[in-house]
Design a protein around this motif. Structure first.
Motif, short mmCIF file in Angstrom:
data_model
loop_
_atom_site.label_atom_id
_atom_site.label_comp_id
_atom_site.label_asym_id
_atom_site.label_seq_id
_atom_site.Cartn_x
_atom_site.Cartn_y
_atom_site.Cartn_z
N ALA A 26 -1.75 -9.26 -4.38
CA ALA A 26 -2.13 -9.66 -3.02
C ALA A 26 -2.70 -8.49 -2.22
CB ALA A 26 -0.91 -10.22 -2.30
N GLY A 27 -2.64 -7.28 -2.77
CA GLY A 27 -3.15 -6.11 -2.06
C GLY A 27 -2.17 -5.52 -1.07
N LEU A 28 -0.94 -6.05 -1.07
CA LEU A 28 0.07 -5.54 -0.13
C LEU A 28 0.70 -4.24 -0.63
CD1 LEU A 28 1.69 -8.96 0.76
CD2 LEU A 28 0.38 -7.51 2.31
N LEU A 29 0.66 -4.02 -1.94
CA LEU A 29 1.10 -2.77 -2.53
C LEU A 29 0.01 -2.25 -3.46
CD1 LEU A 29 4.85 -3.38 -3.53
CD2 LEU A 29 3.97 -2.24 -1.48
N THR A 30 0.03 -0.96 -3.67
CA THR A 30 -0.91 -0.37 -4.62
C THR A 30 -0.22 0.79 -5.32
OG1 THR A 30 -3.16 0.52 -4.85
CG2 THR A 30 -1.88 1.33 -3.00
N SER A 31 -0.76 1.16 -6.48
CA SER A 31 -0.21 2.31 -7.20
C SER A 31 -1.29 2.88 -8.10
CB SER A 31 1.00 1.90 -8.04
OG SER A 31 0.60 1.04 -9.10
N MET A 32 -1.15 4.15 -8.39
CA MET A 32 -2.02 4.83 -9.34
C MET A 32 -1.21 5.11 -10.60
SD MET A 32 -4.93 5.12 -7.77
CE MET A 32 -5.81 6.44 -8.61
N PRO A 33 -1.88 5.33 -11.75
CA PRO A 33 -1.14 5.60 -12.98
C PRO A 33 -0.17 6.77 -12.82
CG PRO A 33 -3.45 5.22 -13.46
CD PRO A 33 -3.34 5.28 -11.96
N ASN A 34 1.04 6.55 -13.31
CA ASN A 34 2.09 7.58 -13.30
C ASN A 34 2.51 8.01 -11.89
OD1 ASN A 34 2.02 7.69 -16.18
ND2 ASN A 34 0.20 8.99 -16.04
N THR A 35 2.30 7.15 -10.90
CA THR A 35 2.76 7.45 -9.55
C THR A 35 3.58 6.28 -9.03
OG1 THR A 35 0.83 6.47 -8.44
CG2 THR A 35 0.66 8.79 -9.10
N GLY A 36 4.16 6.45 -7.86
CA GLY A 36 4.94 5.38 -7.26
C GLY A 36 4.05 4.39 -6.52
N PHE A 37 4.68 3.41 -5.92
CA PHE A 37 3.97 2.39 -5.16
C PHE A 37 3.90 2.79 -3.69
CE2 PHE A 37 4.95 0.03 -8.92
CZ PHE A 37 3.96 -0.95 -9.01
N THR A 38 2.78 2.46 -3.05
CA THR A 38 2.61 2.64 -1.61
C THR A 38 2.05 1.33 -1.04
OG1 THR A 38 0.36 3.51 -1.87
CG2 THR A 38 2.15 5.12 -1.81
N LEU A 39 2.02 1.24 0.27
CA LEU A 39 1.44 0.05 0.89
C LEU A 39 -0.04 -0.04 0.55
CD1 LEU A 39 3.17 0.15 4.40
CD2 LEU A 39 3.73 -1.32 2.45
N GLY A 40 -0.54 -1.27 0.44
CA GLY A 40 -1.90 -1.48 -0.04
C GLY A 40 -2.92 -1.82 1.03
N PRO A 41 -4.18 -2.00 0.62
CA PRO A 41 -5.29 -2.21 1.55
C PRO A 41 -5.21 -3.51 2.34
CG PRO A 41 -6.01 -2.55 -0.72
CD PRO A 41 -4.65 -1.96 -0.79
N LYS A 42 -4.46 -4.49 1.85
CA LYS A 42 -4.34 -5.75 2.58
C LYS A 42 -3.71 -5.51 3.95
CE LYS A 42 -4.61 -10.28 2.86
NZ LYS A 42 -5.90 -11.01 2.80
N ILE A 43 -2.86 -4.50 4.06
CA ILE A 43 -2.23 -4.16 5.33
C ILE A 43 -3.31 -3.78 6.35
CG2 ILE A 43 -0.59 -2.64 6.49
CD1 ILE A 43 0.75 -4.44 4.45
N VAL A 44 -4.30 -3.02 5.91
CA VAL A 44 -5.39 -2.60 6.80
C VAL A 44 -6.22 -3.81 7.22
CG1 VAL A 44 -7.39 -1.08 7.05
CG2 VAL A 44 -5.45 -0.36 5.64
N GLU A 45 -6.48 -4.69 6.27
CA GLU A 45 -7.24 -5.91 6.59
C GLU A 45 -6.50 -6.76 7.61
OE1 GLU A 45 -8.84 -9.99 4.38
OE2 GLU A 45 -8.13 -8.31 3.17
N LEU A 46 -5.20 -6.90 7.44
CA LEU A 46 -4.42 -7.70 8.38
C LEU A 46 -4.39 -7.04 9.76
CD1 LEU A 46 -1.40 -8.69 6.08
CD2 LEU A 46 -3.26 -10.18 6.86
N ASP A 47 -4.33 -5.71 9.78
CA ASP A 47 -4.34 -5.01 11.07
C ASP A 47 -5.66 -5.24 11.80
OD1 ASP A 47 -3.14 -3.03 12.96
OD2 ASP A 47 -4.94 -1.91 12.41
N TYR A 48 -6.76 -5.26 11.07
CA TYR A 48 -8.07 -5.54 11.68
C TYR A 48 -8.08 -6.92 12.30
CZ TYR A 48 -13.02 -6.78 11.94
OH TYR A 48 -14.24 -7.23 12.37
N LEU A 49 -7.56 -7.90 11.58
CA LEU A 49 -7.51 -9.27 12.09
C LEU A 49 -6.57 -9.38 13.28
CD1 LEU A 49 -7.42 -11.24 8.71
CD2 LEU A 49 -9.38 -10.92 10.23
#
Length: 258
Positions: free
Chosen positions: A52-75
């Protein structure tokens, strides 16, 4: 919605709520320990949230909040009636004083700055947009609490009594209630350096077609720029702004009521 679905939604939401200013990144192992979820359950939720884009992660790293949060903030910025209706009142305050004007929304037991303007070159603020503020300290929280129904107010006072006592609102819940009654009578709250040192906060409640406040409009200004007369003048202006903004929100709500 079935009880099972509600429980699943709450558990899914709990994954998002582990992210705080103090912990911006989490590994799955850390989440399992914090939430008590089994590995299959957690990974199922992580897969849903990542898709859903609410979380994101890179290989061998932890999870952080994702780009969907930014999209929702714009709306949110485009659709929020409080922000859209309140912007002119913020602009008016900063055009008259060397200050920062804020709109702060109340939800649950948190207050959160959703919009602000500043006419200060280097504004001093401990709580920029998006960072939760303490409900029990400062003019903003006080301007909201003073207008809450007693059945909602008393539990909040008891829960935050230590802070209330520390800022001089009273030594007992009854004394705090008396202090808040004076705020209610004045129509605005004033606090001196309780949230940000050296800054005076002057705030009034905002209502949305009901009797309970949903937000606060606040002017924060350096204590070196004001005296009692100026603070009272700003207080009257903030109170009027809160009233006019409440009327605008109520009118907007009635226009959209079938």
């Amino acid at each position: 919605m079935t009880t099972t679905a509600v429980n699943s939604l709450e558990r899914l939401q709990a994954v998002l709520e582990v992210f705080t200013e103090d912990r911006l990144e989490w590994t799955p192992e850390e989440m399992m320990e914090a939430l008590g979820y089994s590995r299959p359950t957690l990974y199922r939720y992580l897969k849903i949230l990542k898709a859903a884009g609410l979380l994101t992660s890179m290989p061998n790293t932890g999870f952080t909040l994702g780009p969907k949060i930014v999209e929702l903030d714009y709306l949110l910025r485009k659709s929020d009636a409080l922000m859209n209706s309140g912007a002119p009142f913020l602009e008016n305050l900063v055009s008259q004083y060397s200050c920062t004007a804020l709109l702060v929304r109340w939800y649950g037991e948190k207050i959160l700055c959703v919009d602000s303007r500043s006419s200060v070159k280097n504004p001093i603020s401990s709580y920029p947009r998006g960072r939760p503020m303490p409900l029990s300290r400062g003019a903003i929280g006080r301007s909201i609490m003073a207008f809450l129904p007693k059945r909602h107010l008393v539990p909040l006072i008891k829960k935050t009594m230590a802070d209330m006592k520390a800022v001089g609102l009273g030594d007992t819940p009854e004394e705090v209630q008396e202090s808040l009654k004076r705020v209610r009578k004045a129509g605005f709250a004033v606090a001196y350096g309780e949230v940000t040192p050296g800054v005076v906060g002057i705030a009034a409640p905002v209502f949305d077609a009901g009797r309970s406040p949903i937000a606060s409009i606040c002017c924060t200004i350096s204590g070196s720029l004001v005296d009692g007369t100026t603070i009272d003048a700003i207080g009257q202006q903030v109170r009027q702004a809160g009233g006019e903004l409440s009327t605008a929100l109520a009118s907007r709500r009635h226009q959209h009521t079938p």
